[in-house]
Design a protein around this motif. Structure first.
Motif, mmCIF file in Angstrom:
data_model
loop_
_atom_site.group_PDB
_atom_site.id
_atom_site.type_symbol
_atom_site.label_atom_id
_atom_site.label_comp_id
_atom_site.label_asym_id
_atom_site.label_seq_id
_atom_site.Cartn_x
_atom_site.Cartn_y
_atom_site.Cartn_z
ATOM 1 N N GLN A 23 0.698 -1.776 -0.010
ATOM 2 C CA GLN A 23 0.034 -0.154 0.215
ATOM 3 C C GLN A 23 0.618 1.497 -0.043
ATOM 4 N N GLU A 24 1.962 1.033 0.685
ATOM 5 C CA GLU A 24 2.928 2.287 1.214
ATOM 6 C C GLU A 24 2.923 2.324 -0.593
ATOM 7 N N GLN A 25 3.937 1.421 -1.188
ATOM 8 C CA GLN A 25 4.190 1.196 -2.718
ATOM 9 C C GLN A 25 3.261 2.148 -3.412
ATOM 10 N N TRP A 26 2.581 1.928 -3.704
ATOM 11 C CA TRP A 26 0.932 2.459 -4.485
ATOM 12 C C TRP A 26 1.198 3.963 -4.112
ATOM 13 N N LYS A 27 1.122 4.469 -3.157
ATOM 14 C CA LYS A 27 0.687 6.036 -2.489
ATOM 15 C C LYS A 27 2.131 5.925 -3.269
ATOM 16 N N GLN A 28 3.639 5.862 -3.157
ATOM 17 C CA GLN A 28 4.731 6.390 -3.475
ATOM 18 C C GLN A 28 4.919 7.005 -5.081
ATOM 19 N N ILE A 29 3.977 5.515 -5.792
ATOM 20 C CA ILE A 29 3.694 5.632 -7.166
ATOM 21 C C ILE A 29 2.869 6.698 -7.353
ATOM 22 N N SER A 30 1.880 6.665 -7.053
ATOM 23 C CA SER A 30 1.069 7.319 -7.231
ATOM 24 C C SER A 30 1.479 9.204 -7.000
ATOM 25 N N THR A 31 1.858 9.452 -6.288
ATOM 26 C CA THR A 31 2.927 10.311 -5.838
ATOM 27 C C THR A 31 4.215 11.109 -7.219
ATOM 28 N N ASN A 32 4.470 9.634 -7.257
ATOM 29 C CA ASN A 32 5.617 10.512 -8.380
ATOM 30 C C ASN A 32 5.333 10.053 -9.818
ATOM 31 N N LEU A 33 3.968 9.622 -10.483
ATOM 32 C CA LEU A 33 3.573 10.084 -11.662
ATOM 33 C C LEU A 33 3.321 11.478 -11.595
ATOM 34 N N GLY A 34 2.187 11.244 -11.016
ATOM 35 C CA GLY A 34 1.597 13.077 -10.272
ATOM 36 C C GLY A 34 2.437 13.998 -10.612
ATOM 37 N N SER A 35 3.478 13.821 -9.726
ATOM 38 C CA SER A 35 5.381 14.700 -9.808
ATOM 39 C C SER A 35 4.993 14.829 -10.956
ATOM 40 N N GLY A 36 5.475 13.117 -11.721
ATOM 41 C CA GLY A 36 5.927 13.679 -13.176
ATOM 42 C C GLY A 36 5.332 14.791 -14.361
ATOM 43 N N ARG A 150 13.195 12.280 -13.332
ATOM 44 C CA ARG A 150 13.415 11.381 -11.631
ATOM 45 C C ARG A 150 12.474 11.172 -11.477
ATOM 46 N N HIS A 151 11.409 12.028 -11.445
ATOM 47 C CA HIS A 151 10.346 11.140 -10.995
ATOM 48 C C HIS A 151 9.389 9.568 -11.777
ATOM 49 N N PHE A 152 9.961 9.663 -12.925
ATOM 50 C CA PHE A 152 8.896 9.028 -13.762
ATOM 51 C C PHE A 152 9.887 6.959 -13.258
ATOM 52 N N LYS A 153 11.489 8.002 -13.375
ATOM 53 C CA LYS A 153 11.973 6.817 -13.081
ATOM 54 C C LYS A 153 12.187 5.854 -11.500
ATOM 55 N N GLN A 154 11.152 6.405 -10.522
ATOM 56 C CA GLN A 154 11.501 6.246 -9.103
ATOM 57 C C GLN A 154 9.682 5.469 -9.993
ATOM 58 N N SER A 155 9.283 6.268 -9.965
ATOM 59 C CA SER A 155 7.787 5.836 -10.402
ATOM 60 C C SER A 155 7.973 4.417 -10.967
ATOM 61 N N LEU A 156 8.661 4.220 -12.168
ATOM 62 C CA LEU A 156 9.500 2.465 -12.861
ATOM 63 C C LEU A 156 9.582 1.665 -11.913
ATOM 64 N N SER A 157 10.868 2.260 -11.079
ATOM 65 C CA SER A 157 11.151 1.203 -9.967
ATOM 66 C C SER A 157 10.120 0.983 -9.049
ATOM 67 N N GLY A 158 9.481 1.010 -8.684
ATOM 68 C CA GLY A 158 8.147 1.454 -7.653
ATOM 69 C C GLY A 158 7.595 0.143 -8.008
ATOM 70 N N MET A 159 7.273 0.274 -9.472
ATOM 71 C CA MET A 159 6.329 -0.844 -10.183
ATOM 72 C C MET A 159 6.981 -1.858 -10.322
ATOM 73 N N VAL A 160 8.428 -2.507 -10.820
ATOM 74 C CA VAL A 160 8.692 -3.427 -10.536
ATOM 75 C C VAL A 160 8.597 -3.674 -8.639
ATOM 76 N N ASN A 161 8.814 -3.059 -7.393
ATOM 77 C CA ASN A 161 8.762 -3.298 -6.357
ATOM 78 C C ASN A 161 7.460 -3.827 -5.162
ATOM 79 N N ILE A 162 7.129 -3.405 -6.468
ATOM 80 C CA ILE A 162 5.320 -3.514 -7.096
ATOM 81 C C ILE A 162 5.061 -5.261 -6.853
ATOM 82 N N ILE A 163 5.390 -5.655 -7.975
ATOM 83 C CA ILE A 163 5.354 -6.723 -8.792
ATOM 84 C C ILE A 163 6.268 -7.598 -7.556
ATOM 85 N N ASN A 164 7.555 -7.810 -7.527
ATOM 86 C CA ASN A 164 8.180 -8.442 -6.559
ATOM 87 C C ASN A 164 6.985 -8.852 -4.546
ATOM 88 N N LEU A 165 6.715 -7.925 -4.481
ATOM 89 C CA LEU A 165 6.038 -7.505 -3.275
ATOM 90 C C LEU A 165 4.745 -8.391 -3.274
#
Length: 201
Positions: A23-36, A150-165
């Protein structure tokens, strides 16, 4: 019985922890995508739509990052079954081509690239250079465009983390179900023993 219950409690706590992390990772991705997207819109306003559009894309573009998929055999589920669990890793193209586990031909190619006296090596080295996509839009791009990248790169990294989780969560669910079945089987055997003992009396 107590051992099984203790294992179930432990797995349940780990499961809830993974859900919380997801859930925390989803929130972070949402924030990064919005900022991006916000920074991208600001850069487009600053540079002008004619300088920041798909017509500026380099037709020879290459992906800067790759997703490596590895599999590990999991035999921790009560030692009753083994499964292959996929793990995803985000890496750059240079990290892939410079992998020390490459075959001999790849090692030879790397040695040739590092040799400045070899013309072929120089050509290969140039072909491996991947230009930052920001350079497509000029050398002095606004800081908002860099922030957007930078925000989109962080979002991509977060998406990979979500798949692993998600894979870990699925694995914990499988472990819990097997332990639950073992617990039910143990309770049925105890009830059968108790019924037989009552008949003897």
């Amino acid at each position: 019985m107590e051992e099984i219950c203790a294992k179930m409690d432990k797995i349940l706590l780990e499961y809830l922890s993974l859900i919380s992390a997801l859930q925390e990772q989803w929130k972070q991705i949402s924030t990064n995508l919005g900022s991006g997207f916000f920074q991208l819109a600001h850069a487009r306003y600053t540079m002008g739509p004619h300088r920041l559009n798909q017509n500026q894309y380099d037709g020879r573009m290459q992906a800067i990052t790759r997703v490596l998929i590895s599999q590990k055999k999991d035999t921790d589920i009560l030692n009753t079954q083994s499964e292959f669990i996929c793990h995803y890793t985000l890496t750059t193209l240079e990290e892939i081509t410079d992998d020390p586990k490459d075959n001999d031909s790849s090692s030879l190619r790397r040695r040739m690239i590092k040799d400045p006296e070899n013309d072929i090596a120089k050509k290969q080295s140039k072909s491996r250079v991947i230009e930052d996509p920001l350079r497509w839009f000029g050398i002095l791009v606004p800081s908002t465009l860099r922030e957007s990248q930078r925000h989109f790169k962080q979002s991509l990294s977060g998406m990979v983390n979500i798949i692993n989780l998600r894979n870990e969560i699925i694995n914990k669910e499988a472990e819990y179900k097997l332990l639950k079945k073992e617990k039910e089987k143990f309770m049925e055997e105890n009830r059968a023993k108790h019924a037989n003992s009552m008949k003897d009396i």
